[in-house]
Write a protein that holds these residues in place. Structure first.
Motif, PDB file in Angstrom:
ATOM      1  N   LEU A  18      20.568   5.981 -18.528  1.00  0.00           N
ATOM      2  CA  LEU A  18      21.425   5.795 -17.349  1.00  0.00           C
ATOM      3  C   LEU A  18      20.595   5.507 -16.105  1.00  0.00           C
ATOM      4  O   LEU A  18      20.942   4.632 -15.306  1.00  0.00           O
ATOM      5  CB  LEU A  18      22.288   7.032 -17.131  1.00  0.00           C
ATOM      6  N   TRP A  19      19.481   6.228 -15.939  1.00  0.00           N
ATOM      7  CA  TRP A  19      18.621   5.997 -14.776  1.00  0.00           C
ATOM      8  C   TRP A  19      17.983   4.607 -14.803  1.00  0.00           C
ATOM      9  O   TRP A  19      17.761   3.997 -13.754  1.00  0.00           O
ATOM     10  CB  TRP A  19      17.517   7.045 -14.700  1.00  0.00           C
ATOM     11  N   VAL A  20      17.667   4.121 -16.005  1.00  0.00           N
ATOM     12  CA  VAL A  20      17.009   2.813 -16.104  1.00  0.00           C
ATOM     13  C   VAL A  20      18.030   1.681 -16.027  1.00  0.00           C
ATOM     14  O   VAL A  20      17.821   0.695 -15.313  1.00  0.00           O
ATOM     15  CB  VAL A  20      16.184   2.726 -17.410  1.00  0.00           C
ATOM     16  N   GLY A  21      19.127   1.808 -16.736  1.00  0.00           N
ATOM     17  CA  GLY A  21      20.098   0.716 -16.784  1.00  0.00           C
ATOM     18  C   GLY A  21      21.112   0.714 -15.669  1.00  0.00           C
ATOM     19  O   GLY A  21      21.660  -0.337 -15.332  1.00  0.00           O
ATOM     20  N   GLY A  22      21.359   1.876 -15.089  1.00  0.00           N
ATOM     21  CA  GLY A  22      22.396   1.996 -14.077  1.00  0.00           C
ATOM     22  C   GLY A  22      22.222   1.107 -12.861  1.00  0.00           C
ATOM     23  O   GLY A  22      23.149   0.365 -12.494  1.00  0.00           O
ATOM     24  N   PRO A  23      21.067   1.156 -12.203  1.00  0.00           N
ATOM     25  CA  PRO A  23      20.913   0.308 -11.012  1.00  0.00           C
ATOM     26  C   PRO A  23      21.037  -1.182 -11.306  1.00  0.00           C
ATOM     27  O   PRO A  23      21.634  -1.921 -10.524  1.00  0.00           O
ATOM     28  CB  PRO A  23      19.497   0.645 -10.517  1.00  0.00           C
ATOM     29  N   LEU A  26      24.678  -1.968 -11.914  1.00  0.00           N
ATOM     30  CA  LEU A  26      25.411  -1.884 -10.660  1.00  0.00           C
ATOM     31  C   LEU A  26      25.208  -3.140  -9.811  1.00  0.00           C
ATOM     32  O   LEU A  26      26.165  -3.667  -9.222  1.00  0.00           O
ATOM     33  CB  LEU A  26      24.972  -0.641  -9.885  1.00  0.00           C
ATOM     34  N   VAL A  27      23.987  -3.646  -9.770  1.00  0.00           N
ATOM     35  CA  VAL A  27      23.705  -4.874  -9.012  1.00  0.00           C
ATOM     36  C   VAL A  27      24.479  -6.049  -9.597  1.00  0.00           C
ATOM     37  O   VAL A  27      25.111  -6.819  -8.864  1.00  0.00           O
ATOM     38  CB  VAL A  27      22.182  -5.161  -9.003  1.00  0.00           C
ATOM     39  N   VAL A  28      24.456  -6.175 -10.919  1.00  0.00           N
ATOM     40  CA  VAL A  28      25.175  -7.282 -11.558  1.00  0.00           C
ATOM     41  C   VAL A  28      26.685  -7.150 -11.339  1.00  0.00           C
ATOM     42  O   VAL A  28      27.380  -8.146 -11.114  1.00  0.00           O
ATOM     43  CB  VAL A  28      24.823  -7.343 -13.063  1.00  0.00           C
ATOM     44  N   LEU A  58      19.897 -10.079 -10.903  1.00  0.00           N
ATOM     45  CA  LEU A  58      19.225  -9.208 -11.871  1.00  0.00           C
ATOM     46  C   LEU A  58      17.716  -9.376 -11.800  1.00  0.00           C
ATOM     47  O   LEU A  58      16.969  -8.386 -11.833  1.00  0.00           O
ATOM     48  CB  LEU A  58      19.727  -9.502 -13.280  1.00  0.00           C
ATOM     49  N   THR A  59      17.253 -10.596 -11.651  1.00  0.00           N
ATOM     50  CA  THR A  59      15.817 -10.837 -11.524  1.00  0.00           C
ATOM     51  C   THR A  59      15.270 -10.206 -10.253  1.00  0.00           C
ATOM     52  O   THR A  59      14.201  -9.573 -10.276  1.00  0.00           O
ATOM     53  CB  THR A  59      15.534 -12.353 -11.524  1.00  0.00           C
ATOM     54  N   ALA A  60      15.987 -10.328  -9.160  1.00  0.00           N
ATOM     55  CA  ALA A  60      15.552  -9.714  -7.905  1.00  0.00           C
ATOM     56  C   ALA A  60      15.537  -8.194  -8.014  1.00  0.00           C
ATOM     57  O   ALA A  60      14.615  -7.527  -7.524  1.00  0.00           O
ATOM     58  CB  ALA A  60      16.465 -10.155  -6.759  1.00  0.00           C
ATOM     59  N   ALA A  61      16.548  -7.625  -8.673  1.00  0.00           N
ATOM     60  CA  ALA A  61      16.593  -6.174  -8.845  1.00  0.00           C
ATOM     61  C   ALA A  61      15.450  -5.697  -9.740  1.00  0.00           C
ATOM     62  O   ALA A  61      14.869  -4.635  -9.499  1.00  0.00           O
ATOM     63  CB  ALA A  61      17.940  -5.765  -9.434  1.00  0.00           C
ATOM     64  N   LEU A  62      15.131  -6.462 -10.763  1.00  0.00           N
ATOM     65  CA  LEU A  62      13.999  -6.099 -11.617  1.00  0.00           C
ATOM     66  C   LEU A  62      12.679  -6.168 -10.858  1.00  0.00           C
ATOM     67  O   LEU A  62      11.801  -5.323 -11.051  1.00  0.00           O
ATOM     68  CB  LEU A  62      13.947  -6.998 -12.848  1.00  0.00           C
ATOM     69  N   PHE A  63      12.521  -7.174 -10.016  1.00  0.00           N
ATOM     70  CA  PHE A  63      11.305  -7.245  -9.198  1.00  0.00           C
ATOM     71  C   PHE A  63      11.228  -6.082  -8.220  1.00  0.00           C
ATOM     72  O   PHE A  63      10.161  -5.550  -7.953  1.00  0.00           O
ATOM     73  CB  PHE A  63      11.236  -8.572  -8.431  1.00  0.00           C
ATOM     74  N   ALA A  64      12.365  -5.677  -7.687  1.00  0.00           N
ATOM     75  CA  ALA A  64      12.384  -4.606  -6.684  1.00  0.00           C
ATOM     76  C   ALA A  64      12.161  -3.233  -7.308  1.00  0.00           C
ATOM     77  O   ALA A  64      11.481  -2.384  -6.732  1.00  0.00           O
ATOM     78  CB  ALA A  64      13.697  -4.639  -5.914  1.00  0.00           C
ATOM     79  N   THR A  65      12.764  -2.984  -8.471  1.00  0.00           N
ATOM     80  CA  THR A  65      12.723  -1.642  -9.040  1.00  0.00           C
ATOM     81  C   THR A  65      11.991  -1.563 -10.374  1.00  0.00           C
ATOM     82  O   THR A  65      11.968  -0.498 -10.995  1.00  0.00           O
ATOM     83  CB  THR A  65      14.158  -1.121  -9.256  1.00  0.00           C
TER      84      THR A  65
END
Length: 89
Positions: A18-23, A26-28, A58-65
């Motif tokens: 949940l901690w890994v997939g949740g953010p 949520l962004v998507v 999703l790519t931006a969120a992966l780069f950020a977190t």
């Protein structure tokens, strides 16, 4: 391994998931809703626009977190491997 221990480990694994997939989910979700509202308002119903917007977000969120999420996964895996002899017996 007792049933309580197994359930505790299962709960911890689900919590990490949940901690890994949740953010990221949520962004998507937020981007999908915003793009859907904009497409409904402009009557421009092209599925490619929504897909590209979600992929970029999703790519931006992966780069950020990404480094934080990877750190959480590595920490959980390390502690799980350290606890493994105690869990087996």
């Amino acid at each position: 391994m007792s049933p309580e221990t197994a359930l505790t480990e299962l709960r911890d694994g689900l919590e990490i998931a949940l901690w890994v997939g949740g953010p990221l989910l949520l962004v998507v979700l937020v981007v999908g809703v915003v793009v859907g509202v904009i497409q409904a308002a402009t009557q421009l119903n092209e599925p490619t626009i929504a897909f590209v917007a979600k992929a970029v977000a999703l790519t931006a969120a992966l780069f950020a977190t990404g480094s934080y999420l990877l750190g959480v996964l590595v920490e959980y895996t390390t502690t799980l491997f350290q606890r493994l002899p105690h869990l087996i017996g």
